[in-house]
Motif scaffolding. Structure first.
Motif, mmCIF file in Angstrom:
data_model
loop_
_atom_site.group_PDB
_atom_site.id
_atom_site.type_symbol
_atom_site.label_atom_id
_atom_site.label_comp_id
_atom_site.label_asym_id
_atom_site.label_seq_id
_atom_site.Cartn_x
_atom_site.Cartn_y
_atom_site.Cartn_z
ATOM 1 N N GLU A 223 0.831 -1.200 0.000
ATOM 2 C CA GLU A 223 0.000 0.000 0.000
ATOM 3 C C GLU A 223 0.871 1.257 0.000
ATOM 4 O O GLU A 223 1.801 1.351 0.797
ATOM 5 N N LYS A 224 0.529 2.164 -0.875
ATOM 6 C CA LYS A 224 1.222 3.462 -0.974
ATOM 7 C C LYS A 224 2.721 3.331 -1.154
ATOM 8 O O LYS A 224 3.470 4.247 -0.833
ATOM 9 N N TRP A 225 3.167 2.172 -1.569
ATOM 10 C CA TRP A 225 4.601 1.947 -1.763
ATOM 11 C C TRP A 225 5.378 2.191 -0.461
ATOM 12 O O TRP A 225 6.568 2.548 -0.501
ATOM 13 N N SER A 226 4.742 2.057 0.678
ATOM 14 C CA SER A 226 5.430 2.374 1.938
ATOM 15 C C SER A 226 6.669 1.503 2.114
ATOM 16 O O SER A 226 6.588 0.278 2.203
ATOM 17 N N ASN A 227 7.799 2.136 2.187
ATOM 18 C CA ASN A 227 9.063 1.401 2.334
ATOM 19 C C ASN A 227 9.082 0.642 3.645
ATOM 20 O O ASN A 227 9.575 -0.486 3.737
ATOM 21 N N GLN A 228 8.534 1.285 4.669
ATOM 22 C CA GLN A 228 8.525 0.671 5.990
ATOM 23 C C GLN A 228 7.687 -0.612 5.986
ATOM 24 O O GLN A 228 8.137 -1.666 6.447
ATOM 25 N N VAL A 229 6.491 -0.504 5.422
ATOM 26 C CA VAL A 229 5.621 -1.687 5.331
ATOM 27 C C VAL A 229 6.274 -2.755 4.440
ATOM 28 O O VAL A 229 6.200 -3.957 4.715
ATOM 29 N N GLY A 230 6.948 -2.292 3.398
ATOM 30 C CA GLY A 230 7.643 -3.227 2.503
ATOM 31 C C GLY A 230 8.664 -4.068 3.267
ATOM 32 O O GLY A 230 8.770 -5.277 3.068
ATOM 33 N N GLY A 231 9.391 -3.421 4.171
ATOM 34 C CA GLY A 231 10.419 -4.112 4.956
ATOM 35 C C GLY A 231 9.806 -5.148 5.894
ATOM 36 O O GLY A 231 10.246 -6.299 5.945
ATOM 37 N N THR A 232 8.757 -4.743 6.623
ATOM 38 C CA THR A 232 8.157 -5.691 7.589
ATOM 39 C C THR A 232 7.470 -6.843 6.850
ATOM 40 O O THR A 232 7.543 -7.998 7.288
ATOM 41 N N THR A 233 6.849 -6.525 5.731
ATOM 42 C CA THR A 233 6.187 -7.572 4.943
ATOM 43 C C THR A 233 7.217 -8.580 4.442
ATOM 44 O O THR A 233 7.028 -9.794 4.529
ATOM 45 N N PHE A 234 8.318 -8.055 3.932
ATOM 46 C CA PHE A 234 9.370 -8.938 3.416
ATOM 47 C C PHE A 234 9.910 -9.824 4.540
ATOM 48 O O PHE A 234 10.115 -11.029 4.347
ATOM 49 N N VAL A 245 15.795 -17.391 0.665
ATOM 50 C CA VAL A 245 15.442 -16.572 -0.506
ATOM 51 C C VAL A 245 16.684 -16.410 -1.368
ATOM 52 O O VAL A 245 17.799 -16.301 -0.853
ATOM 53 N N ASP A 246 16.499 -16.436 -2.684
ATOM 54 C CA ASP A 246 17.627 -16.228 -3.605
ATOM 55 C C ASP A 246 17.509 -14.924 -4.382
ATOM 56 O O ASP A 246 18.507 -14.323 -4.754
ATOM 57 N N GLY A 247 16.251 -14.540 -4.663
ATOM 58 C CA GLY A 247 16.048 -13.317 -5.439
ATOM 59 C C GLY A 247 14.842 -12.560 -4.937
ATOM 60 O O GLY A 247 13.856 -13.170 -4.518
ATOM 61 N N VAL A 248 14.931 -11.227 -4.944
ATOM 62 C CA VAL A 248 13.794 -10.400 -4.539
ATOM 63 C C VAL A 248 13.505 -9.391 -5.636
ATOM 64 O O VAL A 248 14.381 -8.625 -6.043
ATOM 65 N N VAL A 249 12.268 -9.438 -6.127
ATOM 66 C CA VAL A 249 11.812 -8.362 -6.999
ATOM 67 C C VAL A 249 11.329 -7.261 -6.061
ATOM 68 O O VAL A 249 10.285 -7.394 -5.435
ATOM 69 N N ALA A 250 12.103 -6.202 -5.938
ATOM 70 C CA ALA A 250 11.661 -5.031 -5.184
ATOM 71 C C ALA A 250 11.345 -3.992 -6.256
ATOM 72 O O ALA A 250 12.187 -3.705 -7.112
ATOM 73 N N ALA A 251 10.116 -3.465 -6.227
ATOM 74 C CA ALA A 251 9.644 -2.654 -7.352
ATOM 75 C C ALA A 251 10.336 -1.298 -7.476
ATOM 76 O O ALA A 251 10.277 -0.685 -8.545
ATOM 77 N N ASN A 252 10.947 -0.807 -6.409
ATOM 78 C CA ASN A 252 11.761 0.410 -6.561
ATOM 79 C C ASN A 252 12.894 0.413 -5.529
ATOM 80 O O ASN A 252 12.975 -0.482 -4.676
ATOM 81 N N ASP A 253 13.750 1.415 -5.651
ATOM 82 C CA ASP A 253 14.931 1.459 -4.777
ATOM 83 C C ASP A 253 14.549 1.618 -3.302
ATOM 84 O O ASP A 253 15.261 1.131 -2.413
ATOM 85 N N GLY A 254 13.449 2.311 -3.039
ATOM 86 C CA GLY A 254 13.025 2.490 -1.655
ATOM 87 C C GLY A 254 12.672 1.150 -1.028
ATOM 88 O O GLY A 254 13.103 0.830 0.090
ATOM 89 N N LEU A 255 11.882 0.351 -1.750
ATOM 90 C CA LEU A 255 11.522 -0.988 -1.251
ATOM 91 C C LEU A 255 12.764 -1.871 -1.187
ATOM 92 O O LEU A 255 12.931 -2.657 -0.249
ATOM 93 N N ALA A 256 13.646 -1.728 -2.175
ATOM 94 C CA ALA A 256 14.891 -2.512 -2.172
ATOM 95 C C ALA A 256 15.708 -2.198 -0.925
ATOM 96 O O ALA A 256 16.243 -3.101 -0.273
ATOM 97 N N GLY A 257 15.770 -0.926 -0.559
ATOM 98 C CA GLY A 257 16.534 -0.525 0.631
ATOM 99 C C GLY A 257 15.966 -1.183 1.879
ATOM 100 O O GLY A 257 16.715 -1.660 2.748
ATOM 101 N N ALA A 258 14.628 -1.230 1.965
ATOM 102 C CA ALA A 258 13.978 -1.851 3.126
ATOM 103 C C ALA A 258 14.266 -3.353 3.146
ATOM 104 O O ALA A 258 14.513 -3.940 4.209
#
Ligand code: BGC
Length: 385
Positions: A223-234, A245-258
Motif C-alpha cells: 500500500e502506498k509503496w510504503s518502504n517501511q511496510v515493505g520491509g516488515t512484509t518482506f 530466498v535467492d532473489g527479490v523483486v523489489a519494485a523500486n529502490d526504496g523498497l529494495a533498501g527496506a
C-alpha cells in the motif's frame, strides 16, 4: 492492455539536453528532502512577476526519494525555462490533502494542473474538478484510469518491469543459483504503474515459474509503496519461508533498501539478488556495495522537460503545439479512451554502468562515491566529485 503508437515515438538524444552542470542533491533517505536542500542546482532567479501560474501536485515522499529529490527541482527548473511559475506541492500520501491542494491551486487561478496522483480514483476526481473550471490537466508519471486528463507524460512502464525481470535473471545466472526461490515486493495496488511494472516483470518471470525453473515464494503489493511496510512484509515472508530466498523483486529502490536492511539483519545481504528502480543515490550505493543487483534509470529531466513543454502549450491554449509534443497514445482500459502521451525510455543499470547515471548529471558523484565506496567508484572510472 496498453497500446502505444510507436511511429512518432521520441528518440531524442536526451543526453544532449541534460546539462551536465545539473547537480541534484537527491535526498539520501526516502524521507522528505527539504525542497531548499540544494535540489536542482538550477538556482534560477525567482520567476518573472508576469509568469503564468501553473500547479503541480506530487504524491508522496516516503515511497521514493525521486519526488522531492528529482522531480521537484527538475520540474521547477523546466517550468521556469518555459516562462511558467509553478506552484509545486506534495500531498504526502494523503488523498484528502491531494484534493485540498488541488482546490487551492484551482481557486488561485492556475492555468494548467499537473498531477502525479496517489490513486486513479482521487486523481480522476481532481482532474474532473479542474476540467469543470476549464483548467487542462496532465497526468504526470502515473495514469489515472478512468480519468479525463488531456495528456500523460511518463516512461514505458511495462518496459521498466521487463528490465527488472531481466535484471533478476541476469543476477541469478551470475550467482549460479539453481532453482532459485523468489519473493516479489510490488508497488501500490492503486498506482497503475505498479500494475504495469508487474506485468512487465511477469513477461520474463512467469515462464520460469511455470516451468518450475524458479519458485515464487510469495508476491505482495505494498500500500502506498510504503518502504517501511515493505520491509516488515518482506521479513514476515522470509521468516515464514525458513529464511530462504535467492532473489527479490523489489519494485523500486526504496523498497529494495527496506529489503536489504532485513537481509543484512539475517546476514544475507550480498548473497541475494535484489532489483530496484529510480537510480536514487541510495540505490546506486547499494549496487556498488553488491547488496542490490540492479536499478532502472528513468531520466526525470526528460520527463520534467516534456511536461513543461506541454504545460506551456496548454497554458497558451495552443493545443496544436501540445499535440505535436505528444509522441503517441496510451490506452486507458477503464475509461475506454486513448490518452495522448509522451513515453520515455528506461534503462537497466548494474554495477557495470552506474557511471552512466552519474555522467548524465542525474546524480552527482559526491552523493554516491563516499567513504567505503570511493574505491569502487575509481575502479569503475567514476571520478569522485
Ligand atoms: C513511479 C516510480 C516510483 C513509485 C513510488 C511510481 O509510480 O513511477 O518511479 O518509485 O511510483 O513512488
Amino acid at each position: 492492455m496498453r497500446t502505444r503508437t510507436t511511429a512518432t515515438r521520441r528518440t531524442a538524444a536526451w543526453a544532449a539536453g541534460l546539462g551536465l552542470t545539473m547537480v541534484l542533491a537527491a535526498c539520501g533517505q526516502n524521507a522528505a528532502a527539504p525542497s531548499s536542500g540544494g535540489g536542482g542546482g538550477q538556482s534560477a532567479a525567482p520567476p518573472a512577476a508576469d509568469a503564468v501560474k501553473v500547479g503541480v501536485i506530487l504524491p508522496e515522499t516516503e515511497s521514493s526519494a525521486r519526488w522531492e529529490g528529482f522531480d521537484k527541482p527538475l520540474l521547477t527548473a523546466a517550468m521556469q525555462a518555459e516562462g511558467l511559475n509553478a506552484d509545486i506541492q506534495n500531498a504526502q500520501g494523503d488523498e484528502q490533502k491531494f484534493s485540498t491542494l488541488a482546490d487551492g491551486m484551482i481557486s488561485s487561478g492556475v492555468k494548467v494542473l499537473v498531477i502525479a496522483s496517489i490513486s486513479s480514483e482521487s486523481g480522476a476526481a481532481v482532474a474532473a474538478k479542474a476540467k469543470a473550471q476549464g483548467i487542462p490537466t496532465i497526468d504526470y508519471d502515473r495514469l489515472n484510469l478512468g480519468g479525463s486528463s488531456d495528456y500523460y507524460v511518463s516512461f514505458d512502464n511495462e518496459k521498466v518491469g521487463q528490465l527488472q525481470g531481466q535484471g533478476l535473471v541476469q543476477g541469478l545466472d551470475e550467482k549460479g543459483k539453481a532453482n532459485p526461490q523468489i519473493i516479489e515486493i510490488e508497488g501500490a495496488p492503486t498506482d497503475n504503474n505498479a500494475t504495469l511494472f508487474y506485468n512487465g516483470q511477469q513477461t520474463v518471470l512467469k515462464p520460469k515459474y511455470d516451468s518450475g525453473q524458479y519458485k515464487l515464494v510469495q508476491k505482495q503489493a505494498i500500500e502506498k509503496w510504503s518502504n517501511q511496510v515493505g520491509g516488515t512484509t518482506f521479513e514476515q515472508i522470509l521468516t515464514s519461508n525458513g529464511g530462504k530466498v535467492d532473489g527479490v523483486v523489489a519494485a523500486n529502490d526504496g523498497l529494495a533498501g527496506a529489503v536489504i536492511t532485513v537481509l543484512t539483519k539475517y546476514g544475507l545481504n550480498g548473497q541475494v539478488v535484489v532489483t530496484g528502480q529510480d537510480a536514487t543515490p541510495d540505490g546506486l550505493q547499494a549496487i556498488l556495495r553488491g547488496d542490490q543487483y540492479m536499478t532502472v534509470y528513468k531520466p526525470i529531466k526528460q520527463e520534467a522537460d516534456a511536461t513543461a513543454k506541454l504545460t506551456a502549450a496548454l497554458a497558451k491554449g495552443d493545443t496544436a503545439a501540445a499535440d505535436a509534443a505528444a509522441t503517441g497514445s496510451v490506452n486507458d482500459p477503464t475509461g475506454g479512451r486513448e490518452v495522448k502521451s509522451v513515453l520515455l525510455e528506461p534503462q537497466l543499470i548494474t554495477k557495470q554502468n552506474v557511471k552512466t547515471v552519474i555522467d548524465d548529471g542525474a546524480v552527482p558523484a559526491s552523493e554516491v562515491c563516499v567513504s567505503d565506496l570511493a574505491n569502487a567508484c575509481s575502479q569503475l572510472g567514476i571520478a569522485a566529485a
